[in-house]
Design a protein around this motif. Sequence first.
Motif, PDB file in Angstrom:
ATOM      1  N   GLY A  69     -31.850  11.019  34.065  1.00  0.00           N
ATOM      2  CA  GLY A  69     -32.096   9.448  34.523  1.00  0.00           C
ATOM      3  C   GLY A  69     -33.317   9.251  34.435  1.00  0.00           C
ATOM      4  N   VAL A  70     -33.723   7.737  35.089  1.00  0.00           N
ATOM      5  CA  VAL A  70     -34.982   7.516  35.165  1.00  0.00           C
ATOM      6  C   VAL A  70     -35.313   7.382  36.865  1.00  0.00           C
ATOM      7  CG1 VAL A  70     -36.475   5.800  34.866  1.00  0.00           C
ATOM      8  CG2 VAL A  70     -34.696   6.325  33.138  1.00  0.00           C
ATOM      9  N   ALA A  71     -36.428   7.854  37.166  1.00  0.00           N
ATOM     10  CA  ALA A  71     -36.903   7.634  38.461  1.00  0.00           C
ATOM     11  C   ALA A  71     -38.070   6.551  38.487  1.00  0.00           C
ATOM     12  CB  ALA A  71     -37.290   8.866  39.158  1.00  0.00           C
ATOM     13  N   GLU A  72     -37.855   5.638  39.076  1.00  0.00           N
ATOM     14  CA  GLU A  72     -38.925   4.630  38.956  1.00  0.00           C
ATOM     15  C   GLU A  72     -39.654   4.253  40.336  1.00  0.00           C
ATOM     16  OE1 GLU A  72     -39.602  -0.346  38.357  1.00  0.00           O
ATOM     17  OE2 GLU A  72     -38.270   0.917  37.053  1.00  0.00           O
ATOM     18  N   ALA A  73     -41.204   4.348  40.498  1.00  0.00           N
ATOM     19  CA  ALA A  73     -41.801   4.366  41.705  1.00  0.00           C
ATOM     20  C   ALA A  73     -41.689   3.020  42.533  1.00  0.00           C
ATOM     21  CB  ALA A  73     -43.145   4.626  41.642  1.00  0.00           C
ATOM     22  N   THR A  74     -40.969   3.103  43.641  1.00  0.00           N
ATOM     23  CA  THR A  74     -41.120   1.589  44.372  1.00  0.00           C
ATOM     24  C   THR A  74     -42.067   2.016  45.819  1.00  0.00           C
ATOM     25  OG1 THR A  74     -39.175   2.363  45.782  1.00  0.00           O
ATOM     26  CG2 THR A  74     -38.802   0.805  44.026  1.00  0.00           C
ATOM     27  N   GLY A  75     -42.416   3.372  45.831  1.00  0.00           N
ATOM     28  CA  GLY A  75     -43.458   3.667  46.829  1.00  0.00           C
ATOM     29  C   GLY A  75     -44.673   4.060  46.284  1.00  0.00           C
ATOM     30  N   THR A  76     -45.285   5.177  46.718  1.00  0.00           N
ATOM     31  CA  THR A  76     -46.688   5.528  46.362  1.00  0.00           C
ATOM     32  C   THR A  76     -46.975   6.885  46.058  1.00  0.00           C
ATOM     33  OG1 THR A  76     -47.267   5.965  48.675  1.00  0.00           O
ATOM     34  CG2 THR A  76     -47.564   3.618  47.987  1.00  0.00           C
ATOM     35  N   ALA A 131     -42.550  12.823  42.827  1.00  0.00           N
ATOM     36  CA  ALA A 131     -42.703  13.772  41.910  1.00  0.00           C
ATOM     37  C   ALA A 131     -41.226  14.075  41.283  1.00  0.00           C
ATOM     38  CB  ALA A 131     -42.997  15.127  42.303  1.00  0.00           C
ATOM     39  N   VAL A 132     -41.301  14.339  39.919  1.00  0.00           N
ATOM     40  CA  VAL A 132     -39.945  14.755  39.499  1.00  0.00           C
ATOM     41  C   VAL A 132     -40.031  16.210  38.560  1.00  0.00           C
ATOM     42  CG1 VAL A 132     -38.305  13.875  37.138  1.00  0.00           C
ATOM     43  CG2 VAL A 132     -39.665  12.254  39.034  1.00  0.00           C
ATOM     44  N   THR A 133     -39.001  16.654  38.777  1.00  0.00           N
ATOM     45  CA  THR A 133     -39.111  18.186  38.042  1.00  0.00           C
ATOM     46  C   THR A 133     -37.783  18.101  36.828  1.00  0.00           C
ATOM     47  OG1 THR A 133     -40.225  19.360  39.771  1.00  0.00           O
ATOM     48  CG2 THR A 133     -38.944  20.544  38.277  1.00  0.00           C
ATOM     49  N   GLU A 134     -38.022  18.715  35.859  1.00  0.00           N
ATOM     50  CA  GLU A 134     -36.992  18.875  34.895  1.00  0.00           C
ATOM     51  C   GLU A 134     -36.775  20.412  34.746  1.00  0.00           C
ATOM     52  OE1 GLU A 134     -33.829  17.861  32.384  1.00  0.00           O
ATOM     53  OE2 GLU A 134     -35.051  16.629  33.661  1.00  0.00           O
ATOM     54  N   TYR A 135     -35.755  21.000  35.099  1.00  0.00           N
ATOM     55  CA  TYR A 135     -35.452  22.464  35.169  1.00  0.00           C
ATOM     56  C   TYR A 135     -34.053  22.645  34.634  1.00  0.00           C
ATOM     57  CZ  TYR A 135     -35.535  27.296  36.500  1.00  0.00           C
ATOM     58  OH  TYR A 135     -35.445  28.801  36.477  1.00  0.00           O
ATOM     59  N   LYS A 136     -33.968  23.414  33.488  1.00  0.00           N
ATOM     60  CA  LYS A 136     -32.528  24.361  32.978  1.00  0.00           C
ATOM     61  C   LYS A 136     -31.672  22.732  33.176  1.00  0.00           C
ATOM     62  CE  LYS A 136     -33.089  28.784  34.457  1.00  0.00           C
ATOM     63  NZ  LYS A 136     -32.174  29.821  35.258  1.00  0.00           N
ATOM     64  N   GLY A 137     -32.012  21.698  32.503  1.00  0.00           N
ATOM     65  CA  GLY A 137     -31.297  20.468  32.191  1.00  0.00           C
ATOM     66  C   GLY A 137     -30.937  19.500  33.340  1.00  0.00           C
ATOM     67  N   GLN A 138     -31.587  19.797  34.639  1.00  0.00           N
ATOM     68  CA  GLN A 138     -31.205  19.291  35.799  1.00  0.00           C
ATOM     69  C   GLN A 138     -32.602  18.478  36.166  1.00  0.00           C
ATOM     70  OE1 GLN A 138     -28.377  18.928  37.512  1.00  0.00           O
ATOM     71  NE2 GLN A 138     -27.533  20.048  35.706  1.00  0.00           N
ATOM     72  N   THR A 139     -32.459  17.200  36.717  1.00  0.00           N
ATOM     73  CA  THR A 139     -33.618  16.494  37.230  1.00  0.00           C
ATOM     74  C   THR A 139     -33.706  16.340  38.602  1.00  0.00           C
ATOM     75  OG1 THR A 139     -33.597  15.275  35.188  1.00  0.00           O
ATOM     76  CG2 THR A 139     -34.880  14.276  36.846  1.00  0.00           C
ATOM     77  N   TYR A 140     -34.914  16.830  39.223  1.00  0.00           N
ATOM     78  CA  TYR A 140     -34.818  16.783  40.634  1.00  0.00           C
ATOM     79  C   TYR A 140     -36.027  15.692  41.035  1.00  0.00           C
ATOM     80  CZ  TYR A 140     -32.320  21.200  40.074  1.00  0.00           C
ATOM     81  OH  TYR A 140     -31.335  22.187  39.737  1.00  0.00           O
ATOM     82  N   THR A 141     -35.862  14.939  41.921  1.00  0.00           N
ATOM     83  CA  THR A 141     -36.833  13.935  42.536  1.00  0.00           C
ATOM     84  C   THR A 141     -37.243  14.281  44.118  1.00  0.00           C
ATOM     85  OG1 THR A 141     -35.867  12.391  41.030  1.00  0.00           O
ATOM     86  CG2 THR A 141     -37.416  11.589  42.847  1.00  0.00           C
ATOM     87  N   ALA A 142     -38.420  14.140  44.278  1.00  0.00           N
ATOM     88  CA  ALA A 142     -38.981  14.373  45.736  1.00  0.00           C
ATOM     89  C   ALA A 142     -39.864  13.181  46.169  1.00  0.00           C
ATOM     90  CB  ALA A 142     -39.607  15.669  46.069  1.00  0.00           C
ATOM     91  N   VAL A 143     -39.577  12.631  47.308  1.00  0.00           N
ATOM     92  CA  VAL A 143     -40.617  11.410  47.551  1.00  0.00           C
ATOM     93  C   VAL A 143     -41.443  11.949  48.821  1.00  0.00           C
ATOM     94  CG1 VAL A 143     -40.506   9.004  48.213  1.00  0.00           C
ATOM     95  CG2 VAL A 143     -38.893   9.820  46.863  1.00  0.00           C
ATOM     96  N   LYS A 144     -42.772  11.798  48.575  1.00  0.00           N
ATOM     97  CA  LYS A 144     -43.535  12.144  49.787  1.00  0.00           C
ATOM     98  C   LYS A 144     -43.865  10.669  50.531  1.00  0.00           C
ATOM     99  CE  LYS A 144     -46.577  14.840  51.597  1.00  0.00           C
ATOM    100  NZ  LYS A 144     -46.082  15.862  52.629  1.00  0.00           N
TER     101      LYS A 144
END
Length: 190
Positions: free
Chosen positions: A131-138, A141-154
């Motif tokens: 999918g799509v991760a759009e920033a509403t913060g500041t 990070a987004v990681t794409e690994y083995k067909g999976q998408t991971y999102t982390a917000v600092k």
Amino acid sequence: MMKSKVINILLFIMPFYLLAEEYTTTEVPIVVEMTGQVNRYDAESGAFEPIQVGEKIDKPTLYFTAAESELIVSYPAKIVARFGENTRAVVAPEKDGRYEVDLQLGTVSALLDPKRDKVKEPAFAIRGSGGVAEATGTFYAVTEYKGQTYTAVKKGEVKKKTTPPAKPDFSAYLKKAQAKANGGPSSRSQ
């Protein structure tokens, strides 16, 4: 006499006109820093070429970072993105009021100026297979690994819009259901 006044006026006004025209053109992302081996795919020649600091990204371009390499791209809307090692992503200029990175593999982290005008400035999003991760913060990070998408917000939040699989595959489920219907031994009992 009249002819020289016209020429002087043109020489005086013309530089300002050229400068005004330069500032009205759409600005594009720029490669501001790189470490290690970073290449881009040139569709015209069909080859991979090393990139240069200061290179403008005026069309969608596929970038690769090798092991122990990174790429930093600055966007005009007070946004900077870091492409980590072993990353493959398409970077494009603004389209429909939005900057979007198409992440195929690896990690992209983005830092957005918290004081930027979110109404006037273009949005920034990272698209992965999930999918799509759009920033509403500041900072996120987004990681794409083995067909999976991971999102982390600092800092701040990320608005996620997941995309379902293009075509569900129920063949394995149907085969298992058929085996049970025949009354044969299950895979768990073996």
